[in-house]
Design a protein around this motif. Structure first.
Motif, PDB file in Angstrom:
ATOM      1  N   LEU A 126     -18.626 -47.798 -16.943  1.00  0.00           N
ATOM      2  CA  LEU A 126     -17.374 -47.265 -17.509  1.00  0.00           C
ATOM      3  C   LEU A 126     -16.493 -48.412 -18.006  1.00  0.00           C
ATOM      4  CD1 LEU A 126     -16.596 -44.568 -14.777  1.00  0.00           C
ATOM      5  CD2 LEU A 126     -17.773 -44.240 -16.946  1.00  0.00           C
ATOM      6  N   GLN A 158     -20.421 -41.361 -20.707  1.00  0.00           N
ATOM      7  CA  GLN A 158     -19.710 -40.321 -19.940  1.00  0.00           C
ATOM      8  C   GLN A 158     -20.670 -39.278 -19.373  1.00  0.00           C
ATOM      9  OE1 GLN A 158     -16.819 -39.962 -18.530  1.00  0.00           O
ATOM     10  NE2 GLN A 158     -16.028 -41.898 -19.375  1.00  0.00           N
ATOM     11  N   GLN A 162     -21.282 -38.386 -15.501  1.00  0.00           N
ATOM     12  CA  GLN A 162     -21.085 -37.034 -14.948  1.00  0.00           C
ATOM     13  C   GLN A 162     -22.326 -36.578 -14.197  1.00  0.00           C
ATOM     14  OE1 GLN A 162     -18.290 -35.485 -14.616  1.00  0.00           O
ATOM     15  NE2 GLN A 162     -17.241 -37.076 -15.800  1.00  0.00           N
TER      16      GLN A 162
END
Ligand code: HEM
Length: 207
Positions: A126, A158, A162
């Motif tokens: 990230l 992303q 997730q």
């Protein structure tokens, strides 16, 4: 209950809260702060890649070893980042080398320890995507010209994150596993800080 993060909280949140001070400490590490400036010497960037390589190589060998012996319900195969670091080192015509200092990386003897280490490595993608944008804007480095590692999963960052947190949250109600994951994640953050702090910048490359 005075504890800030109740035991019923999902594992990712427990890990995030427990490691927040160590993540802050790592973000203030001078080499990473300098990386986000506009005048980071190429030689220092290359040395940083060398340190990252030695950390990821050791950790990923252990991850592969553990998951080969005890397969997990998550496909980690396409997430190894050592090949990206090797691609960058090859681009910059550098030889990969082991860590120049003794660092006791966390053991991987249990699923909890594995999950804690993977949390740190997956979460690092990230911050890395911010770094990749900066490297492109300030220095013109791209995934094919020396910044494949920081680009990581690129546009999939992303969605990869997730799916990883969905996986680890499935263990939230296993207190022993949670405790081991938190310990391993804290130790992994501390190892990164220590390795970066011990990275000897070559004087000829200094500003
Ligand atoms: C200058 C370097 C770094 C910066 C600026 C940075 C920044 C960030 C940012 C902005 C996020 C949140 C991103 C989002 O929610 O979309 C994040 C998450 C995270 N980063 Fe970093 N990071 C850096 C280095 C690292 C390193 C080296 C590691 C580990 C080796 C790391 C581990 C993590 C983890 C585990 C998370 C996930 C936290 C959560 O559960 O939400 N970061 N970082």
């Amino acid at each position: 209950m005075t504890e800030q993060t109740p035991p019923s909280t999902k594992l990712r949140i427990r890990l995030r809260d427990a490691t927040a001070p160590l993540h802050n400490q790592l973000n203030q590490q001078p080499l990473l702060v300098a990386l986000l400036s506009n005048d980071f010497p190429l030689g220092h960037y290359q040395q940083l890649l060398g340190t990252y390589y030695s950390l990821y190589d050791q950790l990923e060998v252990d991850i592969k070893c553990y998951t080969t012996q005890q397969p997990i319900a998550f496909d980690y195969q396409r997430r190894y980042k050592t090949p990206l670091l090797l691609k960058d080192l090859t681009y910059w015509q550098l030889l990969p080398s082991p860590l120049g200092c003794q660092i006791a990386l966390p053991d991987i003897k249990s699923l909890g320890q594995l999950v804690g280490i993977l949390y740190v490595l997956e979460g690092s993608t990230l911050g890395a995507s911010f770094i990749a944008k900066h490297l492109q804007q300030s220095y013109g480095y791209t995934p094919s010209t020396g910044s494949a590692f920081f680009n990581g999963y690129g546009e999939h960052t992303q969605s990869y994150w997730q799916s990883f947190i969905t996986y680890i949250n499935g263990y939230s109600d296993q207190p022993d596993l949670v405790a081991q994951a938190i310990d391993a994640a804290c130790l992994t953050f501390a190892c990164f800080t220590q390795a970066l702090t011990n990275t000897q910048l070559s004087p000829s490359e200094a500003k």
